[in-house]
Design an enzyme around this catalytic site. Structure first.
Site, mmCIF file in Angstrom:
data_model
loop_
_atom_site.group_PDB
_atom_site.id
_atom_site.type_symbol
_atom_site.label_atom_id
_atom_site.label_comp_id
_atom_site.label_asym_id
_atom_site.label_seq_id
_atom_site.Cartn_x
_atom_site.Cartn_y
_atom_site.Cartn_z
ATOM 1 C CE1 TYR A 52 -1.693 0.777 14.529
ATOM 2 C CE2 TYR A 52 -2.888 1.478 16.486
ATOM 3 C CZ TYR A 52 -2.764 0.634 15.388
ATOM 4 O OH TYR A 52 -3.712 -0.343 15.168
ATOM 5 C CB ALA A 53 -2.407 7.714 18.423
ATOM 6 C CB ALA A 54 -0.665 10.632 14.299
ATOM 7 C CB SER A 55 -1.439 6.296 11.280
ATOM 8 O OG SER A 55 -1.685 5.193 12.131
ATOM 9 C CB VAL B 169 -0.997 0.047 1.191
ATOM 10 C CG1 VAL B 169 -2.066 -1.015 1.056
ATOM 11 C CG2 VAL B 169 -0.282 -0.026 2.524
ATOM 12 C CB SER C 5 -6.866 1.724 16.306
ATOM 13 O OG SER C 5 -6.499 1.394 17.624
ATOM 14 C CB ILE D 49 -8.122 -7.743 17.755
ATOM 15 C CG1 ILE D 49 -9.123 -6.569 17.822
ATOM 16 C CG2 ILE D 49 -8.734 -8.986 17.121
ATOM 17 C CD1 ILE D 49 -10.318 -6.777 18.702
HETATM 18 P P1 NDP Z 1 -1.645 -8.333 11.342
HETATM 19 O O1 NDP Z 1 -0.236 -7.964 11.594
HETATM 20 O O2 NDP Z 1 -2.119 -9.699 11.675
HETATM 21 O O3 NDP Z 1 -2.002 -8.060 9.789
HETATM 22 C C1 NDP Z 1 -1.555 -6.932 9.109
HETATM 23 C C2 NDP Z 1 -1.788 -7.139 7.625
HETATM 24 O O4 NDP Z 1 -1.390 -5.953 6.911
HETATM 25 C C3 NDP Z 1 -0.984 -8.287 7.038
HETATM 26 O O5 NDP Z 1 -1.758 -8.956 6.065
HETATM 27 C C4 NDP Z 1 0.193 -7.595 6.374
HETATM 28 O O6 NDP Z 1 0.742 -8.391 5.354
HETATM 29 C C5 NDP Z 1 -0.524 -6.341 5.848
HETATM 30 N N1 NDP Z 1 0.378 -5.241 5.530
HETATM 31 C C6 NDP Z 1 1.271 -4.624 6.336
HETATM 32 N N2 NDP Z 1 1.944 -3.684 5.653
HETATM 33 C C7 NDP Z 1 1.468 -3.713 4.384
HETATM 34 C C8 NDP Z 1 1.759 -3.005 3.205
HETATM 35 N N3 NDP Z 1 2.730 -2.054 3.153
HETATM 36 N N4 NDP Z 1 1.060 -3.252 2.085
HETATM 37 C C9 NDP Z 1 0.096 -4.217 2.079
HETATM 38 N N5 NDP Z 1 -0.228 -4.927 3.170
HETATM 39 C C10 NDP Z 1 0.466 -4.684 4.304
HETATM 40 O O7 NDP Z 1 -2.470 -7.229 12.113
HETATM 41 P P2 NDP Z 1 -4.015 -7.077 12.513
HETATM 42 O O8 NDP Z 1 -4.888 -8.008 11.799
HETATM 43 O O9 NDP Z 1 -4.057 -7.011 13.974
HETATM 44 O O10 NDP Z 1 -4.251 -5.592 11.983
HETATM 45 C C11 NDP Z 1 -5.120 -5.279 10.909
HETATM 46 C C12 NDP Z 1 -5.552 -3.845 11.059
HETATM 47 O O11 NDP Z 1 -6.268 -3.696 12.280
HETATM 48 C C13 NDP Z 1 -4.392 -2.835 11.136
HETATM 49 O O12 NDP Z 1 -4.723 -1.672 10.407
HETATM 50 C C14 NDP Z 1 -4.294 -2.549 12.612
HETATM 51 O O13 NDP Z 1 -3.722 -1.286 12.849
HETATM 52 C C15 NDP Z 1 -5.755 -2.623 13.012
HETATM 53 N N6 NDP Z 1 -5.991 -2.820 14.425
HETATM 54 C C16 NDP Z 1 -5.503 -3.931 15.070
HETATM 55 C C17 NDP Z 1 -5.744 -4.111 16.414
HETATM 56 C C18 NDP Z 1 -5.228 -5.277 17.196
HETATM 57 O O14 NDP Z 1 -5.295 -5.238 18.431
HETATM 58 N N7 NDP Z 1 -4.752 -6.326 16.567
HETATM 59 C C19 NDP Z 1 -6.522 -3.118 17.164
HETATM 60 C C20 NDP Z 1 -7.003 -2.018 16.395
HETATM 61 C C21 NDP Z 1 -6.742 -1.896 15.074
HETATM 62 P P3 NDP Z 1 2.260 -8.222 4.793
HETATM 63 O O15 NDP Z 1 3.147 -7.944 5.957
HETATM 64 O O16 NDP Z 1 2.539 -9.518 4.093
HETATM 65 O O17 NDP Z 1 2.219 -7.087 3.807
#
Ligand code: NDP
Length: 240
Positions: A146-149, A55, A133, A181
């Site tokens: 992270y909070a800012a994002s 992304v 989040s 989560i």
């Molecule tokens: P995971 O680390 O399990 O998953 C993150 C996903 O994002 C992976 O599929 C990773 O794949 C992908 N990703 C990371 N960087 C990139 C990139 N540059 N381009 C494309 N894909 C990317 O995290 P979660 O499932 O926990 O998080 C998912 C979302 O939920 C996030 O936005 C997180 O901030 C948000 N969130 C999570 C919480 C939690 O407690 N877990 C709480 C609140 C929000 P890859 O590295 O292969 O690219």
């Protein structure tokens, strides 16, 4: 009949955690799902297919968009889920840690929505759900970047809810704000902090990715046809 029959969904970050659970749930509801990330993953159902995506790279976002349009001719649902953390107290936070998180979590959402949002507007309908989040609403120690994002993601969603519907298109844009989560993202968080986070919720536990996937899938479906511009908290009743 599932709630997403004949729908085409794109999920950034669809290979892990919340995005992965959402891909499976949406497929179960009848959608064809493109689960996108930098590293591949195999899915047991042919309704979910992996597509490479970084992304932070505008060209990669364009490739994904063009490939899905060439293969399916439309996109009904976009889940902007890809996200990372690079935590540090502010005095210790490097430029790199700040920029990495902003580039992925904030600009990464912008770069994919910049393509698919206007397309949905032309198409006349669509549902975009971005994963914010609880931290984007209330802040957190060691997570200024992270909070800012995540606060930015929420603000962009509200802007897009206005922008993409301004000429009458039924394009809905919502954010979801999960609490803590159990996914790979929490692997680096010490056990005592996880226990503290669980204790901060009314339900006295952390959330499961499937509990977020349910709400994202609902927002994507026509059952949520009058919901736009909102932030839905799914955090077990976290006290802040
Ligand atoms: P995971 O680390 O399990 O998953 C993150 C996903 O994002 C992976 O599929 C990773 O794949 C992908 N990703 C990371 N960087 C990139 C990139 N540059 N381009 C494309 N894909 C990317 O995290 P979660 O499932 O926990 O998080 C998912 C979302 O939920 C996030 O936005 C997180 O901030 C948000 N969130 C999570 C919480 C939690 O407690 N877990 C709480 C609140 C929000 P890859 O590295 O292969 O690219």
């Amino acid at each position: 009949m599932g709630s997403l029959e004949n729908k085409i969904a794109v999920i950034t970050g669809g290979t892990s955690g919340i995005g992965y659970a959402t891909a499976l749930k949406m497929a179960e509801e009848g959608a064809v799902v493109y689960a996108c990330a930098r590293h591949g993953r195999k899915f047991e159902t042919s309704a979910v297919r992996y597509h490479y995506l970084d992304v932070t790279d505008a060209g990669s976002c364009m490739n994904l968009y063009e490939d899905v349009m060439a293969e399916q001719g439309k996109i009904d649902i976009l889940v902007a889920d890809a996200g990372i953390t690079r935590d540090a107290l502010t005095k210790n936070m490097t430029d790199e840690a700040f920029s990495d998180v902003i580039d992925t979590n904030l600009k990464g959402v912008f770069q994919i929505v910049r393509l698919i949002g206007p397309y949905m507007e032309t198409q006349g309908h669509g549902s975009i759900i971005a994963v914010g989040s609880v931290v984007g609403e209330y802040g957190n120690i060691g997570q200024a970047n992270y909070a800012a994002s995540k606060a930015g993601v929420i603000a962009m969603c509200k802007s897009w809810a206005k922008e993409f519907a301004r000429k009458g298109s039924q394009v809905r844009v919502n954010a979801i704000a999960p609490g803590y989560i159990m996914t790979d993202m929490l692997k680096t968080v010490p056990e005592h902090l996880l226990e503290k986070f669980a204790g901060m919720t009314m339900l006295k536990r952390l959330g499961k990715p499937e509990e977020i996937a349910e709400v994202i899938t609902f927002l994507a479906s026509d059952a949520a046809s009058y919901i736009t511009g909102t932030v839905i908290d799914v955090n077990g009743g976290m006290r802040l």
